[in-house]
Motif scaffolding. Structure first.
Motif, PDB file in Angstrom:
ATOM      1  N   ALA A 108      35.571  38.419  38.720  1.00 19.12           N
ATOM      2  CA  ALA A 108      34.703  39.109  39.680  1.00 19.12           C
ATOM      3  C   ALA A 108      34.048  38.106  40.628  1.00 19.12           C
ATOM      4  N   ILE A 112      34.967  39.397  44.209  1.00 18.04           N
ATOM      5  CA  ILE A 112      34.057  40.477  44.581  1.00 18.04           C
ATOM      6  C   ILE A 112      33.947  40.602  46.105  1.00 18.04           C
ATOM      7  N   ALA A 116      30.943  45.501  47.093  1.00 16.17           N
ATOM      8  CA  ALA A 116      30.786  45.516  45.637  1.00 16.17           C
ATOM      9  C   ALA A 116      29.607  44.634  45.214  1.00 16.17           C
ATOM     10  N   ALA A 117      29.418  43.512  45.902  1.00 20.80           N
ATOM     11  CA  ALA A 117      28.291  42.624  45.592  1.00 20.80           C
ATOM     12  C   ALA A 117      26.967  43.342  45.851  1.00 20.80           C
ATOM     13  N   VAL A 147      31.125  45.174  37.189  1.00 23.02           N
ATOM     14  CA  VAL A 147      31.703  43.835  36.999  1.00 23.02           C
ATOM     15  C   VAL A 147      33.196  43.947  36.737  1.00 23.02           C
ATOM     16  N   ALA A 150      35.032  44.865  39.866  1.00 25.23           N
ATOM     17  CA  ALA A 150      35.050  43.755  40.819  1.00 25.23           C
ATOM     18  C   ALA A 150      36.054  42.674  40.429  1.00 25.23           C
ATOM     19  N   SER A 151      36.500  42.678  39.174  1.00 22.85           N
ATOM     20  CA  SER A 151      37.503  41.692  38.747  1.00 22.85           C
ATOM     21  C   SER A 151      38.806  41.841  39.516  1.00 22.85           C
ATOM     22  N   THR A 197      27.830  37.160  42.438  1.00 23.14           N
ATOM     23  CA  THR A 197      27.695  37.333  43.886  1.00 23.14           C
ATOM     24  C   THR A 197      27.616  35.992  44.616  1.00 23.14           C
TER      25      THR A 197
END
Length: 223
Positions: A108, A112, A116-117, A147, A150-151, A197
């Motif tokens: 992530a 990311i 998404a962050a 998380v 976001a990977s 992030t």
């Protein structure tokens, strides 16, 4: 091999070969049974089993279709197994999460997106130490799902979604409240989100390892 298992194997072979693809309408029962050399009764049982596994979608009055075959859909059956076993296998389930989630956090941090962050930051900011246990559970599920998503790895995301185990999380957060450890746990979430992030995969992995290991240790100590 049981006839139903044989039928499942043959349908799976059609999917692997590309003869049947995601979204395709499966041939009528009579046609398919003749093509595969199976009885209609064994084919019918196979279709029922594959419907439960979310491989096939039986639409009454319309026919049978192959689902999207997305990992998240296919792994819903794993979620069912986790829900059944979470009470007696809590430590083992957390052990699996400890293996997978640090890798998810690391990926992530590399992948990311800005949107998404922002969503991950908002998730962390939206919860308070004095939130109800229901809100804390919802936050926890959302945080780890964000998380995993976001990977950028749909298979890893699907596996972790299957391991979500809401009831187990309820026990965990109730215990954290009793131990007055909610603030520390939320701080761990904030630190993990900050590392992700900021694009620091090594720190994100290390923080997630410590976070999940701590929860696992609590569960083992309470067993």
């Amino acid at each position: 091999m049981a006839v139903t298992d044989e039928a499942i194997t043959k349908i799976k072979a059609m999917l692997i070969s590309g003869e049947l693809k995601a979204g395709d309408r499966v041939p009528p029962e009579k046609e398919l049974s003749e093509r595969l050399g199976l009885s209609r009764s064994s084919l019918r049982e196979a279709v029922k089993a594959l419907e439960l596994a979310r491989v096939l979608d039986v639409r009454r009055g319309d026919g049978t279709y192959v689902t999207s075959l997305e990992p998240a859909i296919l792994m819903e059956t794993m979620s069912f197994v986790v829900d059944l076993h979470q009470e007696r296998a809590a430590a083992e389930l957390l052990e699996v999460r400890r293996i997978l989630e640090p890798g998810s956090a690391s990926l992530a941090a590399r992948r990311i997106t800005p949107d998404a962050a922002a969503e991950l930051r908002a998730c962390v900011a939206a919860v308070e130490e004095d939130s109800s246990v229901e809100d804390l559970i919802s936050h926890d599920l959302a945080f780890h799902a964000l998380v995993a998503r976001a990977s950028g790895n749909t298979y890893l995301h699907g596996l972790l979604e299957g391991l979500a185990a809401g009831t187990l999380r309820g026990h965990i957060w109730s215990g954290l409240m009793q131990d007055k450890a909610v603030s520390a746990t939320l701080a761990e979430h904030a630190a993990i989100a900050a590392a992700i992030t900021a694009g620091d995969p090594d720190l994100a992995r290390a923080l997630m390892t410590v976070h999940v290991s701590g929860v696992e240790s609590r569960i083992r100590a309470a067993a």
